[in-house]
Scaffold this active site. Sequence first.
Site, PDB file in Angstrom:
ATOM      1  N   CYS A 266       0.824  -1.207   0.000  1.00  0.00           N
ATOM      2  CA  CYS A 266       0.000   0.000   0.000  1.00  0.00           C
ATOM      3  C   CYS A 266       0.864   1.266   0.000  1.00  0.00           C
ATOM      4  O   CYS A 266       1.496   1.570  -0.992  1.00  0.00           O
ATOM      5  CB  CYS A 266      -0.972  -0.043   1.177  1.00  0.00           C
ATOM      6  SG  CYS A 266      -2.391   1.055   0.960  1.00  0.00           S
ATOM      7  N   HIS A 356      -3.778  -4.882   0.213  1.00  0.00           N
ATOM      8  CA  HIS A 356      -3.528  -5.407   1.560  1.00  0.00           C
ATOM      9  C   HIS A 356      -3.629  -6.936   1.554  1.00  0.00           C
ATOM     10  O   HIS A 356      -4.729  -7.491   1.597  1.00  0.00           O
ATOM     11  CB  HIS A 356      -4.554  -4.849   2.552  1.00  0.00           C
ATOM     12  CG  HIS A 356      -4.418  -3.381   2.817  1.00  0.00           C
ATOM     13  ND1 HIS A 356      -4.756  -2.808   4.021  1.00  0.00           N
ATOM     14  CD2 HIS A 356      -3.973  -2.372   2.047  1.00  0.00           C
ATOM     15  CE1 HIS A 356      -4.530  -1.500   3.970  1.00  0.00           C
ATOM     16  NE2 HIS A 356      -4.066  -1.213   2.771  1.00  0.00           N
ATOM     17  N   GLU A 358      -2.890  -9.073   3.855  1.00  0.00           N
ATOM     18  CA  GLU A 358      -2.985  -9.748   5.158  1.00  0.00           C
ATOM     19  C   GLU A 358      -4.363 -10.347   5.410  1.00  0.00           C
ATOM     20  O   GLU A 358      -4.583 -11.016   6.420  1.00  0.00           O
ATOM     21  CB  GLU A 358      -2.610  -8.786   6.291  1.00  0.00           C
ATOM     22  CG  GLU A 358      -3.660  -7.777   6.685  1.00  0.00           C
ATOM     23  CD  GLU A 358      -3.898  -6.739   5.609  1.00  0.00           C
ATOM     24  OE1 GLU A 358      -5.079  -6.367   5.408  1.00  0.00           O
ATOM     25  OE2 GLU A 358      -2.933  -6.301   4.962  1.00  0.00           O
TER      26      GLU A 358
END
Length: 382
Positions: A266, A356, A358
């Site tokens: 990001c 992202h 995760e």
Amino acid sequence: MSGGGGDRGEPPPFAVLVLEDGRAFHGRAYGAVGETFGEAVFSTGMTGYQETLTDPSYHRQVVVMTAPHVGNTGVNDEDPESARIWVSGYVVRDPARKPSNWRSQRSLDEELVAQGVVGISGVDTRALTRHLRERGAMRVGIFSGDAIPDEGTLLAKVRQAPEMTGADLSAEVATKEAYVVPAIGTKKFTVAAVDLGIKGMTPLRMAERGIEVHVLPATVTLDEVYAVNPDGVFFSNGPGDPSTADHPVALMRGVLGRSTPLFGICFGNQILGRALGFGTYKLKYGHRGINQPVQDRTTGKVEVTAHNHGFAVDAPLDKVSDTRFGRAEVSHVCLNDQVVEGLQLLDRPAFSVQYHPEAAAGPHDAAYLFDRFVSLMEGQRA
């Protein structure tokens, strides 16, 4: 600021949302009563609102939820991505009257009140989203209760609020003190993670792969990064305009100069772009939500990914570029609008993605990127 009043059986106070171009939307207070300002953006995720609210990347943004029903699963103490809510304001159409989920500990409205987050409900979020798509992200104010005099005064207040362009925000959300997330199981590597607005799930994803993660403040120096003897360096997500991030860019150039394996996500992707000599620019309305299609050009695979970015890297899609650190290319691209979603160096162990991976609150398509980071560190060690 005070609560919305719904817990007393009476309707919440009237509220109004005013955009900087003069358009206004009326509704009822949701969360705290008062006034707030920020950049109006919309998120297309149908779930994961708790992770969105607590993502530091949303600092100084007023988030419009495009999904009509919000708050159905309440709020718990396990899912936050940081210690607080970071959004400046919250806009929903139909808030849940009562949460229904076995993990729920309180309602979303109660959480917004407790943390002083001013919101508005009953808004035609479809019309508001279409307006932002056509006109672009812009400054906005939400006003409720005694904060509503007349809309002319409110519009002047909105236009006095700071813009996101030129905003240097990462140090405002980053940790002030270094801390360590230990490896789960056998420790294999040490990573220095530069916190520009990191989400809690990110170091956990590395810890699951045997990485001891040293989370360091945004103001960290190159010597302090290497004081932890890292096998790799990570640059996190975060808020603000990447054109202001001169310190992180200089820091990353120092890491690239030592050829230490590097991974950025990001804001970290934008920092890598600048470190390589590319420019950045503001998107019209940005990418936000958990359903953005991205192609990994190294494999041809299309992933559904989670985004929150209003800026992008200006790098050529059709060629390999020569940079001060060797050859670089665009590794990932958004299939909706061909925006750069990832970069990789071909002569040094460094790569980044704009989204992202995760998977908080999902999806899980991009989890392999943490394995790719591990592979870089294994290759460097070998």
